[in-house]
Design an enzyme around this catalytic site. Structure first.
Site, mmCIF file in Angstrom:
data_model
loop_
_atom_site.group_PDB
_atom_site.id
_atom_site.type_symbol
_atom_site.label_atom_id
_atom_site.label_comp_id
_atom_site.label_asym_id
_atom_site.label_seq_id
_atom_site.Cartn_x
_atom_site.Cartn_y
_atom_site.Cartn_z
ATOM 1 N N GLY A 239 0.764 -1.245 0.000
ATOM 2 C CA GLY A 239 0.000 0.000 0.000
ATOM 3 C C GLY A 239 0.787 1.282 0.000
ATOM 4 N N GLU A 273 3.950 -6.526 1.942
ATOM 5 C CA GLU A 273 3.520 -6.994 0.613
ATOM 6 C C GLU A 273 3.513 -5.846 -0.392
ATOM 7 O OE1 GLU A 273 -0.452 -8.446 1.289
ATOM 8 O OE2 GLU A 273 0.195 -10.060 2.609
ATOM 9 N N ARG A 276 3.228 -1.630 -5.749
ATOM 10 C CA ARG A 276 3.462 -0.367 -6.449
ATOM 11 C C ARG A 276 4.816 0.259 -6.102
ATOM 12 N NH1 ARG A 276 -0.979 2.850 -7.935
ATOM 13 N NH2 ARG A 276 -2.131 1.814 -6.292
ATOM 14 N N ARG A 312 -5.071 2.719 -16.017
ATOM 15 C CA ARG A 312 -5.234 3.549 -14.810
ATOM 16 C C ARG A 312 -5.858 4.925 -15.071
ATOM 17 N NH1 ARG A 312 -1.766 5.068 -11.777
ATOM 18 N NH2 ARG A 312 -2.820 4.524 -9.843
ATOM 19 N N CYS A 344 -12.056 2.946 -29.205
ATOM 20 C CA CYS A 344 -13.303 3.682 -29.451
ATOM 21 C C CYS A 344 -14.084 3.919 -28.158
ATOM 22 C CB CYS A 344 -14.146 2.927 -30.460
ATOM 23 S SG CYS A 344 -13.242 2.761 -31.989
HETATM 24 N N1 LLP Z 1 -1.504 -6.988 -0.617
HETATM 25 C C1 LLP Z 1 -2.802 -7.077 -0.886
HETATM 26 C C2 LLP Z 1 -3.629 -7.990 -0.122
HETATM 27 C C3 LLP Z 1 -3.367 -6.257 -1.892
HETATM 28 O O1 LLP Z 1 -4.659 -6.319 -2.148
HETATM 29 C C4 LLP Z 1 -2.538 -5.371 -2.630
HETATM 30 C C5 LLP Z 1 -3.076 -4.522 -3.687
HETATM 31 C C6 LLP Z 1 -1.159 -5.338 -2.314
HETATM 32 C C7 LLP Z 1 -0.677 -6.150 -1.301
HETATM 33 C C8 LLP Z 1 -0.190 -4.433 -3.036
HETATM 34 O O2 LLP Z 1 -0.512 -3.096 -2.814
HETATM 35 P P1 LLP Z 1 0.456 -1.938 -3.332
HETATM 36 O O3 LLP Z 1 1.734 -2.008 -2.533
HETATM 37 O O4 LLP Z 1 0.719 -2.186 -4.777
HETATM 38 O O5 LLP Z 1 -0.298 -0.703 -3.096
HETATM 39 N N2 LLP Z 1 -4.942 -1.285 -9.678
HETATM 40 C C9 LLP Z 1 -4.818 -0.270 -8.650
HETATM 41 C C10 LLP Z 1 -4.189 -0.808 -7.383
HETATM 42 C C11 LLP Z 1 -4.939 -1.970 -6.764
HETATM 43 C C12 LLP Z 1 -4.258 -2.538 -5.545
HETATM 44 C C13 LLP Z 1 -4.931 -3.795 -5.103
HETATM 45 N N3 LLP Z 1 -4.318 -4.468 -3.996
HETATM 46 C C14 LLP Z 1 -4.043 0.896 -9.236
HETATM 47 O O6 LLP Z 1 -3.606 0.813 -10.372
HETATM 48 O O7 LLP Z 1 -3.874 1.917 -8.586
#
Ligand code: LLP
Length: 417
Positions: A239, A273, A276, A312, A344
């Site tokens: 996150g 985890e 991004r 996105r 489109c």
């Molecule tokens: N762990 C779990 C349980 C998750 O659901 C997620 C992301 C992560 C880790 C990794 O989160 P990060 O470090 O990447 O924030 N498609 C969206 C983002 C969706 C994230 C979903 N879960 C976007 O492009 O902004």
């Protein structure tokens, strides 16, 4: 910090000119920087030396085998949400004993596969899932390691589509219900309780929500201890946000240090985890201008990348920097451009009102495209998904070929009668 920099007005990926990559591999093209991926991983890993920990890269952010392989070589673990992601981790040389399995809809076959390769932990999101994992484990004569994903109900102050730790979200088990679910888990014969996890959202740009969530988890951990349930690990999810525009998120090392400080001498293994914050700024999407259309109200630059390649902006109205790959050519038209793709749909844009000097044929780079870029690409409008290249110093490797129309149609059939 990334390794995409300008040299005399030309954009480089590490030591290679992006223009040359575009000419060699065509556009649209995803370009990843190995050094950047490694740097971002180390930013989490280094401050945690001396404390038991595991960085489980969230495969959903970018599941290219080469990306996973770079991280596997550094000793990363992986956070997966499907059997498909597990198969990718295994194919990329990842260690199944370092895999945590998240997600609200784990199917029986997925649970079976994960048990047969010996993953580290199932991050359980509901009571019925807990029971299902126990019965699959029993049918295989094995014990399943589990953690309960609790919903700490903290507001991550991010986009509503990517906040996941609120009471109103579908994820996890309500904080107040967690002790009862742990008790149930303790009573099931084929489960071993190993941890607790949470994930409160994505693109979070402050530490406070993470530290609030940690406080909540620690309260629960104490409560469980009193009930005779001793955990081994705390998984804080992913996150952490990145800089797309003006955001100024804490660095992974600031985050890791703050957590270590709070935990003091406890010996819980810490799991993160991140998706991004490892992959986003390690990737560019390179696109070429096809046509310029100067209208009365709007100037459109029609580019060869579209919402199917990078969803996105269309899906979240997300802003990603779009920068020139080369200095402007003589006669380039300076204006505010909407950068739109060939799909489109009116929502098919990668950027709006961007001040650029353009001519048809120019190359542009969409920054911060390494996470949730290719991973969310589709074949909408029967467009082939882009090629992907990994740059490593002055070396480059095509790590996914551009898709072909034959590949897209493989598996389909004309009617037989
Ligand atoms: N762990 C779990 C349980 C998750 O659901 C997620 C992301 C992560 C880790 C990794 O989160 P990060 O470090 O990447 O924030 N498609 C969206 C983002 C969706 C994230 C979903 N879960 C976007 O492009 O902004």
């Amino acid at each position: 910090m990334d390794y995409f920099n300008y040299r005399d007005g030309h954009l480089y990926a590490e030591d290679l000119a992006v223009k040359e990559l575009a000419e060699e591999f065509g556009t649209p093209l995803y370009v990843y920087s190995r050094a950047t991926l490694e740097r971002h991983f180390q930013a989490y890993d280094q401050p945690l030396q001396g404390h038991p920990h595991l960085i489980c890269y969230a495969v959903k952010a970018n599941s290219n085998l080469a990306v996973l392989n770079v991280l596997a070589r550094l000793g990363a673990g992986f956070d997966i949400v499907s059997q498909g992601e597990l198969e990718r981790v295994l194919a990329a040389g990842g260690d199944p004993a370092r895999v945590v399995f998240s997600g609200v809809g784990k199917q029986v076959n997925e649970i079976r596969r994960a048990l047969s390769v010996g993953i580290k932990c199932f991050n359980v999101e509901s009571l019925p899932e807990l029971e299902r994992i126990d019965s699959v484990a029993e049918s295989m004569g094995v014990i399943a390691p589990i953690s309960i994903r609790v919903n700490p109900d903290v507001d991550p102050q991010t986009h509503p589509y990517i906040s996941t730790g609120l009471k109103a979200n579908k994820f996890g088990i309500a904080f107040d219900e967690a002790p009862a679910v742990y008790q149930r888990a303790a009573s099931l014969s084929h489960l071993k309780i190993v941890g607790v996890d949470c994930h409160i959202g994505s693109q979070i740009t402050q530490l406070a929500p993470f530290l609030d969530a940690l406080e909540r988890l620690l309260v629960l951990v104490e409560q469980l201890k009193e009930q005779g349930i001793q955990l081994q690990h705390l998984d804080l999810g992913g996150g952490l946000g990145v800089t797309y525009d003006q955001e100024n998120p804490p660095s992974p090392s600031d985050y890791a240090k703050a957590v270590i400080e709070r935990l003091g001498q406890t010996d819980y293994e810490l799991i993160f985890e991140p998706g991004r914050s490892i992959a986003a700024n390690a990737g560019l999407l390179i696109t070429r201008v096809e046509y310029l259309k100067q209208g009365e109200e709007k100037n459109f630059a029609i580019i060869d990348a579209a919402m199917n390649d990078l969803l996105r902006p269309a899906l979240y109205d997300a802003w990603q920097a779009i920068v020139p790959v080369e200095p402007p050519k003589p006669g380039a038209l300076p204006a505010r451009w909407d950068l739109v793709g060939p799909v489109c749909e009116t929502g098919d844009f990668l950027g709006k009102d961007r001040q650029l000097a353009l001519l048809p044929g120019d190359l542009l780079a969409v920054r911060s495209a390494g996470a949730y870029g290719f991973a969310m690409a589709s074949n909408y409008n029967t467009r082939n998904r882009p090629a992907e290249v990994m740059v490593d110093g002055a070396h480059r490797q095509l790590v996914r070929q551009r898709e072909s129309y034959e590949q897209q149609m493989a598996g389909e059939q004309l009617l037989s009668r």
